[in-house]
Design an enzyme around this catalytic site. Sequence first.
Site, short mmCIF file in Angstrom:
data_model
loop_
_atom_site.label_atom_id
_atom_site.label_comp_id
_atom_site.label_asym_id
_atom_site.label_seq_id
_atom_site.Cartn_x
_atom_site.Cartn_y
_atom_site.Cartn_z
N PRO A 11 0.78 -1.23 0.00
CA PRO A 11 0.00 0.00 0.00
C PRO A 11 0.82 1.29 0.00
CG PRO A 11 -0.20 -1.17 2.09
CD PRO A 11 0.48 -2.09 1.13
N ASN A 12 0.31 2.23 -0.76
CA ASN A 12 0.82 3.60 -0.88
C ASN A 12 2.06 3.74 -1.76
OD1 ASN A 12 -1.15 4.91 0.85
ND2 ASN A 12 -0.18 3.80 2.53
N ARG A 19 5.68 12.47 -2.44
CA ARG A 19 5.75 13.04 -1.08
C ARG A 19 6.89 12.39 -0.32
NH1 ARG A 19 0.92 12.19 2.27
NH2 ARG A 19 2.02 13.61 3.63
N TYR A 24 11.74 8.43 1.18
CA TYR A 24 11.54 7.42 0.13
C TYR A 24 12.19 7.78 -1.21
CZ TYR A 24 8.05 5.85 3.49
OH TYR A 24 7.43 5.42 4.63
N ASN A 74 8.03 -5.77 -1.32
CA ASN A 74 7.99 -4.63 -0.40
C ASN A 74 6.55 -4.54 0.10
OD1 ASN A 74 7.93 -2.28 1.01
ND2 ASN A 74 8.98 -1.03 -0.53
N ALA A 77 3.19 -1.16 4.68
CA ALA A 77 2.62 -1.25 6.04
C ALA A 77 2.13 -2.66 6.38
CB ALA A 77 1.49 -0.25 6.19
N ASP A 87 1.40 -16.08 5.96
CA ASP A 87 0.95 -17.46 5.70
C ASP A 87 1.07 -17.81 4.21
OD1 ASP A 87 0.40 -17.96 8.34
OD2 ASP A 87 -1.75 -17.56 8.19
N GLU A 98 12.74 -9.71 1.07
CA GLU A 98 11.93 -8.62 1.62
C GLU A 98 12.71 -7.33 1.40
OE1 GLU A 98 11.28 -8.99 5.82
OE2 GLU A 98 10.51 -6.94 6.00
N HIS A 100 12.79 -2.98 1.67
CA HIS A 100 12.25 -1.68 2.11
C HIS A 100 13.16 -0.59 1.58
CE1 HIS A 100 9.36 -3.64 4.68
NE2 HIS A 100 10.34 -4.45 5.04
N ILE A 101 12.55 0.47 1.12
CA ILE A 101 13.31 1.60 0.59
C ILE A 101 14.06 2.28 1.74
CG2 ILE A 101 13.07 3.88 -0.49
CD1 ILE A 101 10.57 2.66 -1.95
N ARG A 107 13.80 3.82 12.15
CA ARG A 107 12.59 4.62 12.25
C ARG A 107 11.84 4.33 13.56
NH1 ARG A 107 9.56 4.37 6.72
NH2 ARG A 107 8.55 6.16 7.69
O1 CA2 Z 1 10.68 1.84 3.25
C1 CA2 Z 1 9.81 1.16 2.71
O2 CA2 Z 1 9.91 0.71 1.57
C2 CA2 Z 1 8.53 0.85 3.47
O3 CA2 Z 1 8.09 -0.47 3.15
C3 CA2 Z 1 7.49 1.88 3.04
C4 CA2 Z 1 6.18 1.83 3.81
C5 CA2 Z 1 6.39 1.78 5.31
O4 CA2 Z 1 5.15 1.48 5.95
C6 CA2 Z 1 7.41 0.72 5.65
O5 CA2 Z 1 7.62 0.74 6.99
C7 CA2 Z 1 8.73 0.92 4.95
C8 CA2 Z 1 5.31 3.05 3.52
C9 CA2 Z 1 5.09 3.35 2.07
C10 CA2 Z 1 4.53 4.72 1.95
O6 CA2 Z 1 4.68 5.16 0.64
C11 CA2 Z 1 4.74 6.50 0.42
C12 CA2 Z 1 4.84 6.88 -0.89
C13 CA2 Z 1 4.91 8.24 -1.21
C14 CA2 Z 1 4.88 9.17 -0.23
C15 CA2 Z 1 4.77 8.77 1.08
C16 CA2 Z 1 4.70 7.44 1.42
#
Ligand code: CA2
Length: 145
Positions: A11-12, A19, A24, A74, A77, A87, A98, A100-101, A107
């Site tokens: 998600p996101n 942003r 990120y 990735n 959340a 699972d 796995e 993460h950016i 954090r």
């Molecule tokens: O660092 C990562 O790749 C994360 O998986 C990103 C997730 C966060 O919940 C993880 O802890 C670490 C959040 C992605 C949010 O994506 C955004 C994209 C554009 C602007 C803001 C947030």
Amino acid sequence: MTRPIYILNGPNLNRLGTREPEIYGSTTLAEIETMCRKAAGDVVVEFRQSNREYEIIDWVHEAIDSPAAGIIINPAAFTFVSIAILDALKMFPAPIIELHISNIHKREAIYHNSLVSKVATAVIAGLGPQGYEVAVRAMLQLTAR
Ligand code: CA2
């Protein structure tokens, strides 16, 4: 025919580059996809993103049935809360990376306890969008054909 690599994004992440560039980066997910396809060369890449947990679970099932050579995920959340994704990944018999950016361990505490790490072959965190390219190269080595 060689097996594909699945790259799944939670998600996101479709909002990347719009942003919070200090966390990120400023690269969009479309640019990351291009980077991954280039790094994978002739190997087929199934690059997906969803804001819906069930869709990611369905894609893990698809990767199992395909069968895929490996999964790079990735989960965003969902990393910290989704027993359902954990699972599904448990059923996948090949390497899982796995990714993460950001460096989730640097954090807030809510980002520290990854459920997905319990089944991941390897974890990459904190390399920014470049981490995807590193993950693809590592996956090619792990699944050397
Ligand atoms: O660092 C990562 O790749 C994360 O998986 C990103 C997730 C966060 O919940 C993880 O802890 C670490 C959040 C992605 C949010 O994506 C955004 C994209 C554009 C602007 C803001 C947030």
